[in-house]
Write an enzyme that holds these catalytic residues in place. Sequence first.
Site, PDB file in Angstrom:
ATOM      1  N   CYS A 122     -86.397  21.961 -27.066  1.00 62.20           N
ATOM      2  CA  CYS A 122     -85.693  21.331 -28.119  1.00 62.20           C
ATOM      3  C   CYS A 122     -86.621  20.819 -29.223  1.00 62.20           C
ATOM      4  O   CYS A 122     -87.249  19.774 -29.104  1.00 62.20           O
ATOM      5  CB  CYS A 122     -84.584  20.454 -27.779  1.00 62.20           C
ATOM      6  SG  CYS A 122     -83.574  19.689 -29.031  1.00 62.20           S
ATOM      7  N   HIS A 150     -84.819  33.158 -29.827  1.00 67.08           N
ATOM      8  CA  HIS A 150     -84.471  33.041 -30.968  1.00 67.08           C
ATOM      9  C   HIS A 150     -84.247  34.454 -31.566  1.00 67.08           C
ATOM     10  O   HIS A 150     -85.047  35.413 -31.255  1.00 67.08           O
ATOM     11  CB  HIS A 150     -85.138  32.026 -32.066  1.00 67.08           C
ATOM     12  CG  HIS A 150     -85.100  30.643 -31.695  1.00 67.08           C
ATOM     13  ND1 HIS A 150     -84.372  29.981 -32.176  1.00 67.08           N
ATOM     14  CD2 HIS A 150     -86.064  29.934 -30.675  1.00 67.08           C
ATOM     15  CE1 HIS A 150     -84.295  28.777 -31.939  1.00 67.08           C
ATOM     16  NE2 HIS A 150     -85.251  28.670 -30.877  1.00 67.08           N
ATOM     17  N   GLU A 188     -76.624  27.576 -32.664  1.00 65.14           N
ATOM     18  CA  GLU A 188     -77.545  27.469 -31.557  1.00 65.14           C
ATOM     19  C   GLU A 188     -76.467  28.027 -30.239  1.00 65.14           C
ATOM     20  O   GLU A 188     -75.551  27.776 -30.256  1.00 65.14           O
ATOM     21  CB  GLU A 188     -77.700  25.919 -31.410  1.00 65.14           C
ATOM     22  CG  GLU A 188     -78.720  25.566 -32.365  1.00 65.14           C
ATOM     23  CD  GLU A 188     -79.373  24.088 -31.998  1.00 65.14           C
ATOM     24  OE1 GLU A 188     -79.253  23.988 -30.616  1.00 65.14           O
ATOM     25  OE2 GLU A 188     -79.821  23.376 -32.798  1.00 65.14           O
ATOM     26  N   CYS A 241     -82.201  22.984 -36.463  1.00 61.71           N
ATOM     27  CA  CYS A 241     -82.566  23.325 -35.291  1.00 61.71           C
ATOM     28  C   CYS A 241     -84.061  23.334 -35.705  1.00 61.71           C
ATOM     29  O   CYS A 241     -84.686  24.227 -36.270  1.00 61.71           O
ATOM     30  CB  CYS A 241     -82.173  24.547 -35.121  1.00 61.71           C
ATOM     31  SG  CYS A 241     -82.518  25.357 -33.693  1.00 61.71           S
ATOM     32  N   GLY A 275     -85.581  26.550 -33.983  1.00 62.93           N
ATOM     33  CA  GLY A 275     -85.223  27.624 -34.620  1.00 62.93           C
ATOM     34  C   GLY A 275     -86.008  27.765 -36.273  1.00 62.93           C
ATOM     35  O   GLY A 275     -86.165  28.670 -36.755  1.00 62.93           O
TER      36      GLY A 275
HETATM   37  N1  LIG Z   1     -79.604  25.149 -28.421  1.00 60.53           N
HETATM   38  C1  LIG Z   1     -81.022  25.588 -27.950  1.00 60.53           C
HETATM   39  C2  LIG Z   1     -81.536  24.244 -27.618  1.00 60.53           C
HETATM   40  C3  LIG Z   1     -81.555  23.153 -28.733  1.00 60.53           C
HETATM   41  C4  LIG Z   1     -82.482  23.762 -29.825  1.00 60.53           C
HETATM   42  C5  LIG Z   1     -82.486  22.906 -31.071  1.00 60.53           C
HETATM   43  N2  LIG Z   1     -81.473  21.836 -30.810  1.00 60.53           N
HETATM   44  C6  LIG Z   1     -83.905  22.270 -31.567  1.00 60.53           C
HETATM   45  O1  LIG Z   1     -83.918  21.426 -32.287  1.00 60.53           O
HETATM   46  O2  LIG Z   1     -84.616  23.166 -31.187  1.00 60.53           O
HETATM   47  C7  LIG Z   1     -81.087  26.571 -26.809  1.00 60.53           C
HETATM   48  O3  LIG Z   1     -80.029  26.626 -26.147  1.00 60.53           O
HETATM   49  O4  LIG Z   1     -82.098  27.071 -26.876  1.00 60.53           O
END
Ligand SMILES: N[C@H](CCC[C@H](N)C(=O)O)C(=O)O
Length: 277
Positions: A75, A161, A210, A219, A222
């Site tokens: 994250c 991703h 997400e 994100c 992301g």
């Molecule tokens: N939902 C993402 C985890 C959080 C990523 C996001 N909040 C960031 O800032 O990178 C996943 O399931 O891989």
Amino acid sequence: MHLRFAKMHGLGNDFVVIDAVRQHVELTPERVRFLADRHFGVGCDQLLVVEPAGQAGVDFRYRIFNADGGEVEQCGNGARCFVRFVHEQGLTAKREIRVETKSGVIAPRLEDSGLVTVDMGVPVFAPARVPFVSDSDAVVQPLDVAGTPVAITAVSMGNPHAVQVVADVDGAPVAAQGPLIENHARFPARVNAGFMEVVDEHRIRLRVYERGAGETLACGTGACAAVVAGIRRELLVSPVRVETRGGELEIAWAGVGEPVLMTGPAVTVFAGEIELA
Ligand SMILES: N[C@H](CCC[C@H](N)C(=O)O)C(=O)O
């Protein structure tokens, strides 16, 4: 179980951050979902847990749980909040720390500017390691989304991703396509779905639906995934400013095999305590 926590955010991607160094923490998916619930609990996109280092050469271990209760590998916005948290809590005096995650070691650094820079590691494009079911390693591949062929780039920043280019991010089909891509059969671990509008070679606008949380205001991984996908597609040139709904990130990448550097803010909103059943 009595729990002290901090409520934090990185560009509106918000977190409940828990010190599991100085307090005993027993989390279950049910407890994570309760804490993340914006009506019955505290409310957050992800829950971040700070643990003592599990190996030499790192300062802490960093566990990440989506609002749906699932533990995930990485994250980015959370990594910036992580280093702010351990500093504010007096868990370290270092301004740059090495943090062990499920997908490897990252290195967040508190800048004098008040922003945070994180070495997010090296992106991975090999489909089997995203994971993405494909017999091709082309950078752009067609994904059938409910009968509509969508051109995506599959890339891992530790977490998976699927990035597509759209003409106008505000009009992008995030609500309609997001869940379909998130749960697509060709992403066996599910996936974060990115929608990127290229403004110019050094600037994009990005929305991300997400995995395990739905659309967030920003994100971090992301943003990294979108920039490296755009650079590989020869649409972008490093460094790239990424405009998200919650604010801007700066992403730099020197090319395949090199780490991605992400710079942005990390904010503590309040500290709290809660009694968990
Ligand atoms: N939902 C993402 C985890 C959080 C990523 C996001 N909040 C960031 O800032 O990178 C996943 O399931 O891989």
